[in-house]
Write a protein that holds these residues in place. Structure first.
Motif, PDB file in Angstrom:
ATOM      1  N   GLU A  70      20.131   5.320  -4.202  1.00 21.71           N
ATOM      2  CA  GLU A  70      18.732   6.099  -3.520  1.00 21.71           C
ATOM      3  C   GLU A  70      18.542   6.684  -4.613  1.00 21.71           C
ATOM      4  O   GLU A  70      18.765   7.958  -5.512  1.00 21.71           O
ATOM      5  CB  GLU A  70      18.758   7.058  -2.760  1.00 21.71           C
ATOM      6  CG  GLU A  70      20.224   6.473  -1.146  1.00 21.71           C
ATOM      7  CD  GLU A  70      19.068   5.443  -0.895  1.00 21.71           C
ATOM      8  OE1 GLU A  70      17.794   5.365  -0.204  1.00 21.71           O
ATOM      9  OE2 GLU A  70      19.541   4.675   0.280  1.00 21.71           O
ATOM     10  N   ARG A 150      22.565   9.620   3.360  1.00 23.63           N
ATOM     11  CA  ARG A 150      22.918   8.974   3.186  1.00 23.63           C
ATOM     12  C   ARG A 150      22.770   7.628   1.280  1.00 23.63           C
ATOM     13  O   ARG A 150      21.798   8.190   1.066  1.00 23.63           O
ATOM     14  CB  ARG A 150      22.171   7.919   4.677  1.00 23.63           C
ATOM     15  CG  ARG A 150      21.594   6.521   3.665  1.00 23.63           C
ATOM     16  CD  ARG A 150      21.535   5.815   3.325  1.00 23.63           C
ATOM     17  NE  ARG A 150      19.719   4.758   2.990  1.00 23.63           N
ATOM     18  CZ  ARG A 150      19.137   4.169   3.741  1.00 23.63           C
ATOM     19  NH1 ARG A 150      19.792   4.002   5.135  1.00 23.63           N
ATOM     20  NH2 ARG A 150      18.517   3.706   3.666  1.00 23.63           N
ATOM     21  N   HIS A 199       8.976   9.166   4.949  1.00 19.03           N
ATOM     22  CA  HIS A 199      10.446   8.255   4.149  1.00 19.03           C
ATOM     23  C   HIS A 199      11.023   9.758   3.314  1.00 19.03           C
ATOM     24  O   HIS A 199       9.720   9.490   2.404  1.00 19.03           O
ATOM     25  CB  HIS A 199      10.416   7.128   3.545  1.00 19.03           C
ATOM     26  CG  HIS A 199      11.397   6.609   3.053  1.00 19.03           C
ATOM     27  ND1 HIS A 199      11.052   5.334   2.503  1.00 19.03           N
ATOM     28  CD2 HIS A 199      12.408   7.119   2.528  1.00 19.03           C
ATOM     29  CE1 HIS A 199      12.111   5.065   1.758  1.00 19.03           C
ATOM     30  NE2 HIS A 199      13.179   6.202   1.478  1.00 19.03           N
ATOM     31  N   HIS A 201      13.547  11.455   0.347  1.00 18.35           N
ATOM     32  CA  HIS A 201      15.021  11.690  -0.830  1.00 18.35           C
ATOM     33  C   HIS A 201      14.919  12.813  -1.007  1.00 18.35           C
ATOM     34  O   HIS A 201      13.746  13.755  -0.890  1.00 18.35           O
ATOM     35  CB  HIS A 201      14.875  10.956  -1.650  1.00 18.35           C
ATOM     36  CG  HIS A 201      14.879   9.462  -1.275  1.00 18.35           C
ATOM     37  ND1 HIS A 201      14.736   8.183  -1.960  1.00 18.35           N
ATOM     38  CD2 HIS A 201      14.937   8.776  -0.129  1.00 18.35           C
ATOM     39  CE1 HIS A 201      15.472   7.141  -1.306  1.00 18.35           C
ATOM     40  NE2 HIS A 201      14.772   6.956   0.154  1.00 18.35           N
ATOM     41  N   HIS A 212      18.783   9.840   0.744  1.00 14.25           N
ATOM     42  CA  HIS A 212      18.007   9.180   1.550  1.00 14.25           C
ATOM     43  C   HIS A 212      18.533   9.956   2.633  1.00 14.25           C
ATOM     44  O   HIS A 212      19.529  10.005   3.030  1.00 14.25           O
ATOM     45  CB  HIS A 212      17.872   7.606   1.908  1.00 14.25           C
ATOM     46  CG  HIS A 212      16.701   7.238   2.879  1.00 14.25           C
ATOM     47  ND1 HIS A 212      15.949   6.470   3.267  1.00 14.25           N
ATOM     48  CD2 HIS A 212      17.230   6.915   4.457  1.00 14.25           C
ATOM     49  CE1 HIS A 212      15.484   6.119   4.075  1.00 14.25           C
ATOM     50  NE2 HIS A 212      16.804   6.716   4.368  1.00 14.25           N
ATOM     51  N   GLU A 257      15.869   2.978   8.419  1.00 16.67           N
ATOM     52  CA  GLU A 257      15.878   3.859   7.461  1.00 16.67           C
ATOM     53  C   GLU A 257      15.838   5.510   8.156  1.00 16.67           C
ATOM     54  O   GLU A 257      16.154   6.918   7.480  1.00 16.67           O
ATOM     55  CB  GLU A 257      14.184   3.853   7.312  1.00 16.67           C
ATOM     56  CG  GLU A 257      13.557   2.777   6.179  1.00 16.67           C
ATOM     57  CD  GLU A 257      14.359   2.854   5.148  1.00 16.67           C
ATOM     58  OE1 GLU A 257      14.509   3.411   4.058  1.00 16.67           O
ATOM     59  OE2 GLU A 257      14.925   1.582   4.885  1.00 16.67           O
TER      60      GLU A 257
END
Ligand SMILES: [Zn+2]
Length: 260
Positions: A70, A150, A199, A201, A212, A257
């Motif tokens: 990621e 993750r 979304h 991170h 993530h 996601e």
């Protein structure tokens, strides 16, 4: 028609092909390479280097060739969370098959002094941004009681679809850490381009762990939002904007996601 009418109404999306010059960064413009539906399809070889990407933005997220972890971009630094969530620097000559960055220039800010769970945090960002027709680039700095994150292992060719990669994900919890979340919220109508909804991170302040974000609970955090009205989309060879489609189904995105 390549892009939904409402997308054209609210966001200006320009596309360019490799071989075109990657132009300079512009305030409030997201630069993205490839599309999320292409990534879902297993297009894990990119044609843009991190050296090139860094010229177009200093904050963002994405992944690496072969889906090898990621990516977190923060203050112009590009970082890779490996499958165990351990952070590594990124070789500028490495390539990305999917990334979005922006020269982060906040238009809205909010201070959250009380703990917020994930849904409350996202609702607070929505309230602060107060415009769901644009892309919100987001930076959240401070204390996190929990970050459930993750990362994924590198894939071998022939590449499997992203749903199969997500099934191999390694999930880990970080407790009581200082750090930063970065990412984007794309409007639902932009599902042909990127992940609709949030979304994010995460990387710890000491740049040791990250990944993530699947879930979180904040402590006191500061939220900064850059409302973007433009996207420049670089399309690798063979990647097209989906014709008249709606992109990935909401259920598929949620499964892969883990956000809304
Ligand atoms: Zn991600």
């Amino acid at each position: 028609m390549a892009v939904d009418d409402r997308l054209i109404g609210a966001l200006c999306v320009e596309t360019l092909r490799r071989g075109d010059r990657l132009g300079p960064a512009h305030d409030h413009e997201v630069f993205q390479t490839s599309t999320f539906p292409a990534l879902l399809d297993g297009r894990y070889d990119g044609d843009v280097t991190f050296a090139e990407l860094s010229a177009r933005g200093d904050l963002g997220l994405g992944t690496f060739d072969a889906c090898d972890g990621e990516m977190i971009a923060l203050d112009g630094e590009f970082l890779r969370a490996d499958v165990d969530g351990v952070i590594h620097p990124v070789d500028p000559q490495r390539k990305t098959p999917f990334a979005a960055v922006i020269p982060f220039a906040p238009t809205h800010r909010a201070q959250l002094t009380e703990p917020h769970d994930r849904d409350a945090l996202l609702a607070a960002i929505d309230r602060a941004a107060d415009d769901d027709s644009r892309v919100h680039a987001v930076r959240i700095d401070g204390r996190f009681e929990l970050v459930r994150a993750r990362s994924v292992p590198a894939q071998r060719k022939p590449y499997p679809p992203l749903a199969e990669v997500a099934a191999q994900q390694n999930v880990f919890d970080l407790h009581d850490v200082d750090g930063t979340m970065v990412g984007f919220a794309f409007p639902a109508y932009a599902a042909t381009v990127n992940v609709p909804g949030y979304h994010l991170h995460f990387v710890t302040a000491d740049r040791s762990r990250g990944g993530h974000v699947l879930d979180c609970r904040t402590g006191a955090v500061e939220v900064a939002i850059d409302c973007a009205g433009q996207i420049e989309l670089e399309l690798p060879a063979g990647v097209e904007l989906p014709e008249g489609g709606t992109g990935a189904s909401a259920d598929a995105v949620k499964r892969i996601e883990g956000m809304r």
